[in-house]
Design a protein around this motif. Sequence first.
Motif, PDB file in Angstrom:
ATOM      1  N   ILE A  39     -10.011   9.297   0.825  1.00 42.55           N
ATOM      2  CA  ILE A  39      -9.347  10.410   1.508  1.00 42.55           C
ATOM      3  C   ILE A  39      -9.980  11.745   1.138  1.00 42.55           C
ATOM      4  CG2 ILE A  39      -7.176  11.694   1.651  1.00 42.55           C
ATOM      5  CD1 ILE A  39      -5.729   8.986   1.462  1.00 42.55           C
ATOM      6  N   PHE A  40     -10.279  11.984  -0.148  1.00 44.53           N
ATOM      7  CA  PHE A  40     -10.800  13.277  -0.582  1.00 44.53           C
ATOM      8  C   PHE A  40     -12.318  13.423  -0.402  1.00 44.53           C
ATOM      9  CE2 PHE A  40      -6.857  13.079  -3.212  1.00 44.53           C
ATOM     10  CZ  PHE A  40      -6.220  14.122  -2.567  1.00 44.53           C
TER      11      PHE A  40
ATOM     12  N   VAL B 143      -6.092   0.389  -9.094  1.00 49.10           N
ATOM     13  CA  VAL B 143      -7.462   0.431  -8.562  1.00 49.10           C
ATOM     14  C   VAL B 143      -7.424   0.713  -7.068  1.00 49.10           C
ATOM     15  CG1 VAL B 143      -9.514  -0.978  -8.125  1.00 49.10           C
ATOM     16  CG2 VAL B 143      -8.463  -1.000 -10.365  1.00 49.10           C
ATOM     17  N   THR B 144      -6.502   0.093  -6.353  1.00 49.59           N
ATOM     18  CA  THR B 144      -6.397   0.294  -4.909  1.00 49.59           C
ATOM     19  C   THR B 144      -6.016   1.739  -4.599  1.00 49.59           C
ATOM     20  OG1 THR B 144      -5.699  -2.003  -4.643  1.00 49.59           O
ATOM     21  CG2 THR B 144      -5.274  -0.532  -2.810  1.00 49.59           C
ATOM     22  N   LEU B 145      -5.067   2.317  -5.322  1.00 51.98           N
ATOM     23  CA  LEU B 145      -4.663   3.702  -5.098  1.00 51.98           C
ATOM     24  C   LEU B 145      -5.808   4.671  -5.418  1.00 51.98           C
ATOM     25  CD1 LEU B 145      -0.978   3.740  -6.375  1.00 51.98           C
ATOM     26  CD2 LEU B 145      -1.791   3.964  -4.029  1.00 51.98           C
ATOM     27  N   SER B 146      -6.554   4.395  -6.474  1.00 52.11           N
ATOM     28  CA  SER B 146      -7.674   5.288  -6.815  1.00 52.11           C
ATOM     29  C   SER B 146      -8.789   5.197  -5.770  1.00 52.11           C
ATOM     30  CB  SER B 146      -8.195   4.998  -8.216  1.00 52.11           C
ATOM     31  OG  SER B 146      -8.737   3.698  -8.272  1.00 52.11           O
ATOM     32  N   LEU B 147      -9.075   4.016  -5.252  1.00 52.86           N
ATOM     33  CA  LEU B 147     -10.074   3.887  -4.190  1.00 52.86           C
ATOM     34  C   LEU B 147      -9.608   4.575  -2.913  1.00 52.86           C
ATOM     35  CD1 LEU B 147     -11.365   0.213  -4.593  1.00 52.86           C
ATOM     36  CD2 LEU B 147     -12.616   2.324  -5.010  1.00 52.86           C
TER      37      LEU B 147
END
Length: 184
Positions: free
Chosen positions: A19-20, A10-14
Motif C-alpha cells: 500500500i505505501f 507477516v501478511t499485514l506487513s506485506l
Amino acid sequence: RWFFSLLRAVTLSLLATIIFEPVLRLTSRETLPPSVAILIDDTQSMSIVDGGGDRAAILRGLLAGDLVRKPSPGATAAGFFFSSALRPVLRLEPDSVRLKGETTDISEALARLKERLSAGNIQAGILISDGNYNVGRNPLYDAEALGIPINTIGIGDTTEQKDVLVKKVVTNDIAYSGTRVPVD
C-alpha cells in the motif's frame, strides 16, 4: 497458535508494504581521474625515412619521453593505436609500436574515440601521425564533433616525396616537327 499469529503479522506487513509503495534507493560514487587519449598512427607510412628524419625513431623517442608518463598535470594517459581501426593499448612502450597497418583512417579513429569519452573520462586527445589519411572522410569534422581539444604532433616531412628519377634519356639529337621520335 504462534504459527497463525506469525503468519498474520507477516501478511499485514506485506500488505502495508504494498500500500505505501516504499522506494529503495542505492547510490554509489566513483571518481575517475581525467585521462588524455594518445592516438598513435600505426601504419607503414610511419616507418619512412624522409627529410624530417626516421619517423619510427622519432615516434619511439616520443613514447620514451614524458608524453606518456605525464601528459597533463593530474591526468593519466590512455593509449590507442590506429590504422584502419582504433585499438586500445594497455601500456604505451616504445617497443609496442609495430607500424604494420596498411590504411590510415583518422576519421574512423576519432569516431571510435567519441564512443569511449565518458567511460574513460577522456578530457583531451593527442594525435601522433604523419597526417596522411588515405581512407575515410576528412578527419577535421570528426575532431570538431568530439567536443574535446585534440592536439596534434606531426611526424615527418610534409613535402611530396619523389619516387621516380630519370637519370639518362637516349633519343635522336635532331627531330622534325610532326614526326615521331623514339625515346629510351
